[in-house]
Scaffold this motif. Structure first.
Motif: not given
Length: 87
Positions: A9-11, A16-18, A23-26
């Motif tokens: 989900t976007p949430k 995971l990012r913040e 990163t998206d790749d990770q």
């Protein structure tokens, strides 16, 4: 490789990012890697549709942070549990 088919989900992606600083790749690598069967970086790149150089960078940083472990030459396994994040 069931985890790579699960939705994120976007949430949860934002968390995971913040919070985790991934990163998206990770995130893609963690969703593709298995925790038992080592996978070659070239195979990860093919499944993620990401250039190998970016996968190498992602798995290196994930290894430093303890999310992955290298098992042999250019083979990695996930060291953390990935949960289904469907809401």
């Amino acid at each position: 490789m069931l985890f790579s088919m699960l939705s994120l989900t976007p949430k949860h992606r934002a968390h995971l990012r913040e919070v985790r600083g991934l990163t998206d790749d990770q995130i893609k690598v963690l969703r593709i890697l298995d925790d038992k069967e080592p996978m070659l970086t070239d195979d990860i790149a093919l499944r993620a549709n990401v250039p190998v150089r970016r996968i190498l960078s992602a798995v290196t940083m994930l290894e430093i942070d303890g999310y992955t472990r290298q098992e042999g030459l250019r083979k990695f396994v996930r060291t953390v549990e990935v949960e289904d994040t469907k809401e």
